[in-house]
Design an enzyme around this catalytic site. Structure first.
Site, PDB file in Angstrom:
ATOM      1  N   LYS A  40       0.739  -0.959  -0.144  1.00  0.00           N
ATOM      2  CA  LYS A  40      -0.153  -0.190   0.114  1.00  0.00           C
ATOM      3  C   LYS A  40       1.131   0.935  -0.068  1.00  0.00           C
ATOM      4  O   LYS A  40       2.422   1.267   0.160  1.00  0.00           O
ATOM      5  CB  LYS A  40      -1.363  -0.312   0.936  1.00  0.00           C
ATOM      6  CG  LYS A  40      -0.083  -0.023   1.973  1.00  0.00           C
ATOM      7  CD  LYS A  40      -0.947  -0.320   4.155  1.00  0.00           C
ATOM      8  CE  LYS A  40      -0.396   0.174   4.830  1.00  0.00           C
ATOM      9  NZ  LYS A  40      -1.334  -0.278   5.960  1.00  0.00           N
ATOM     10  N   ARG A 138     -10.340   0.325  14.967  1.00  0.00           N
ATOM     11  CA  ARG A 138     -10.309   0.324  13.551  1.00  0.00           C
ATOM     12  C   ARG A 138     -11.228  -0.316  12.445  1.00  0.00           C
ATOM     13  O   ARG A 138     -12.325  -0.367  12.754  1.00  0.00           O
ATOM     14  CB  ARG A 138      -9.063   0.815  12.906  1.00  0.00           C
ATOM     15  CG  ARG A 138      -9.069   1.797  11.934  1.00  0.00           C
ATOM     16  CD  ARG A 138      -6.721   1.987  11.684  1.00  0.00           C
ATOM     17  NE  ARG A 138      -6.600   0.756  10.932  1.00  0.00           N
ATOM     18  CZ  ARG A 138      -5.546   0.812  10.053  1.00  0.00           C
ATOM     19  NH1 ARG A 138      -4.401   1.790  10.436  1.00  0.00           N
ATOM     20  NH2 ARG A 138      -4.954   0.025   9.993  1.00  0.00           N
ATOM     21  N   TYR A 267      12.318  32.184   5.034  1.00  0.00           N
ATOM     22  CA  TYR A 267      11.578  33.104   5.749  1.00  0.00           C
ATOM     23  C   TYR A 267      11.504  33.261   7.566  1.00  0.00           C
ATOM     24  O   TYR A 267      12.081  32.273   8.264  1.00  0.00           O
ATOM     25  CB  TYR A 267      10.040  31.985   5.727  1.00  0.00           C
ATOM     26  CG  TYR A 267       9.916  31.660   3.865  1.00  0.00           C
ATOM     27  CD1 TYR A 267       9.396  33.317   3.085  1.00  0.00           C
ATOM     28  CD2 TYR A 267       9.591  31.178   3.036  1.00  0.00           C
ATOM     29  CE1 TYR A 267       9.424  33.998   1.912  1.00  0.00           C
ATOM     30  CE2 TYR A 267       9.578  30.451   1.853  1.00  0.00           C
ATOM     31  CZ  TYR A 267       9.069  32.530   1.141  1.00  0.00           C
ATOM     32  OH  TYR A 267       9.000  32.079  -0.360  1.00  0.00           O
ATOM     33  N   MET A 315       8.768  25.959   0.210  1.00  0.00           N
ATOM     34  CA  MET A 315       8.337  25.021  -0.560  1.00  0.00           C
ATOM     35  C   MET A 315       9.045  23.675  -1.369  1.00  0.00           C
ATOM     36  O   MET A 315       9.242  22.822  -1.918  1.00  0.00           O
ATOM     37  CB  MET A 315       7.174  25.330  -1.413  1.00  0.00           C
ATOM     38  CG  MET A 315       6.627  24.568  -2.718  1.00  0.00           C
ATOM     39  SD  MET A 315       5.025  25.165  -3.470  1.00  0.00           S
ATOM     40  CE  MET A 315       3.838  26.373  -2.287  1.00  0.00           C
TER      41      MET A 315
HETATM   42  C1  LIG Z   1      -0.040  -1.677   7.342  1.00  0.00           C
HETATM   43  C2  LIG Z   1      -0.258  -2.505   7.463  1.00  0.00           C
HETATM   44  C3  LIG Z   1       0.348  -3.850   7.540  1.00  0.00           C
HETATM   45  C4  LIG Z   1       1.631  -3.880   7.471  1.00  0.00           C
HETATM   46  O1  LIG Z   1       2.453  -2.994   8.832  1.00  0.00           O
HETATM   47  P1  LIG Z   1       3.626  -3.167   8.771  1.00  0.00           P
HETATM   48  O2  LIG Z   1       3.883  -2.768  10.424  1.00  0.00           O
HETATM   49  O3  LIG Z   1       4.285  -2.369   7.610  1.00  0.00           O
HETATM   50  O4  LIG Z   1       4.809  -4.280   8.710  1.00  0.00           O
HETATM   51  C5  LIG Z   1      -0.541  -5.087   8.155  1.00  0.00           C
HETATM   52  N1  LIG Z   1      -1.564  -5.244   8.429  1.00  0.00           N
HETATM   53  C6  LIG Z   1      -2.288  -4.220   7.356  1.00  0.00           C
HETATM   54  C7  LIG Z   1      -4.113  -4.096   8.199  1.00  0.00           C
HETATM   55  C8  LIG Z   1      -2.050  -2.837   7.064  1.00  0.00           C
HETATM   56  O5  LIG Z   1      -3.204  -1.973   7.144  1.00  0.00           O
END
Ligand SMILES: *Cc1c(COP(=O)(O)O)cnc(C)c1O
Length: 389
Positions: A40, A138, A267, A315
């Site tokens: 991801k 979550r 800045y 930036m």
């Molecule tokens: C991002 C994620 C992982 C991986 O977590 P790491 O700490 O990067 O190994 C595993 N399971 C879920 C559901 C995630 O969202």
């Protein structure tokens, strides 16, 4: 790889380090445990396509993405096999999931109903994993409500339950009581599912930290993300496993100037020289993902030495004090993250300066920073050293 020496800034992704980290990961697992590699966030900033291809080449069966669009992106680039959409989806997205044969993670009744409705209308079977919220707070079905949702699973005709999963909230904390409770809760849910006649083929819970610290949580599938990229969600994990950073980040000196004592830099003049100084203007800013709260805190590498970042990061440009480094000139390589000669700046160090974790540093590097892939560490990618060095 088409490195162009006219680039002002780039990332280098070392696929040999990725393979090393995968081997380290595998060495922790029983032979019956599979890997779902998490790609991801554009593979944590390393580039989803190249990383997915490299991992598939190494025999990784499952890839994990956050969203439907990330899964579609990989499919459109030609990645086949199992892709699990871990971060939830909306009922409206079921058609897209099905069209791209992405594995859905069901987190609550409405999306389960949407999958079942779509599958039975289309006359197809859709694969899904069931997510249980054992304490992350979550996504997922709550174990306490299992009397209400387990019976729903019995009525499914067009949805196949291939996996059951959960996620830890603080796996990096050694001996965490909440991790224990989560693990027990997950085991109870698996038992309840069995009692109701469901035997999902896969059970998975472990992220990188749990993979390293809590072998009891491996079940038959683990979900490493950060560790594949040599990242640690907590610096203490670095003592437990030997991983290689995969990404380096480089820019160049754009201008060098000698300024007098009492000279305000950038800045707001948050830095004022205390001596006659040499300031290097670097071609990187917060629009590249070099976070503004690194101002007056970070260091960069120039000529193998550390130069402090001074004044506010803007930036597109950042200033470094190179008074103590001889002979810095326009075009010199600047390492923001990675190695230069014998010096090194890690993602964890950068994260410490920015009050965040290494994951956020790498996923924040913006798309205007091109990436180059190397197959072995010796394949250096940099600008040609200029005359005089
Ligand atoms: C991002 C994620 C992982 C991986 O977590 P790491 O700490 O990067 O190994 C595993 N399971 C879920 C559901 C995630 O969202």
């Amino acid at each position: 790889m088409t490195f162009s020496s006219t680039d002002r800034i780039f990332r280098v992704v070392d696929l040999s380090a990725l393979r090393w980290n995968l081997a380290q990961t595998r060495s922790r697992l029983q032979s019956t445990t599979e890997i779902l590699a998490v790609v991801k966030g554009d593979a944590y900033g390393h580039g989803d396509l190249e990383v997915a291809k490299a991992l598939r080449h190494e025999g990784v069966a499952h890839l994990g993405v956050a969203s439907v669009d990330e899964g579609v992106h990989l499919r459109q680039l030609g990645i086949d096999g199992s892709i699990v959409v871990m971060g939830g989806f909306y009922p409206e997205q079921v058609r897209i999931l099905a069209e791209h044969t992405l594995t859905a993670v069901i987190t609550e009744p409405a999306v389960l109903d949407a999958l079942e409705a779509f599958g039975s209308k289309a006359g197809i079977t859709l694969s899904c994993h069931l997510k249980v919220d054992t304490g992350m707070g979550r996504l997922g079905f709550l174990p306490d409500d299992s009397d209400s949702w387990i019976p729903k699973l019995e009525k499914l005709t067009a949805v196949r339950l291939d996996g059951v999963m959960s996620h830890f909230s603080e796996a990096e904390r050694v001996g965490s009581p909440s991790s224990r409770r989560q693990l027990e809760s997950f085991r109870r849910i698996i038992k309840q599912l069995r009692a109701a006649g469901h035997r999902p083929r896969l059970a998975h819970m472990a992220n990188s930290a749990a993979l390293v610290l809590l072998p009891e949580s491996h079940f038959n599938l683990v979900r490493p993300g950060g560790m594949l990229y040599g990242l640690f969600s907590d610096p203490s994990l670095a003592e437990k496993i030997s991983l290689e950073p995969v990404l380096a980040w480089k820019t160049r000196v754009l201008q060098v100037k000698k300024v007098p004592k009492g000279f305000g830099v950038s800045y707001g003049e948050t830095f004022v020289t205390k001596r006659e100084s040499t300031i290097a203007v670097l071609s990187v800013g917060y629009a590249d993902g070099y976070k503004r709260n690194l101002s007056n805190r970070a260091a960069v590498l120039i000529h193998g030495q550390r130069a402090p970042v001074v004044g506010a990061i803007t930036m597109d440009l950042t200033m470094a004090d190179v008074t103590d480094i001889a002979g810095v000139q326009q075009g010199d390589e600047v390492v923001l993250l990675g190695r230069q000669d014998n010096a090194k700046i890690s993602a964890e160090e950068l994260a410490g300066w920015a009050d965040t974790i290494s994951y956020e540093i790498l996923t924040s590097i913006s798309s205007r920073v091109p990436r180059y892939y190397v197959k072995q560490q010796e394949d250096q990618v940099s600008w040609p050293r200029l005359q005089g060095h």
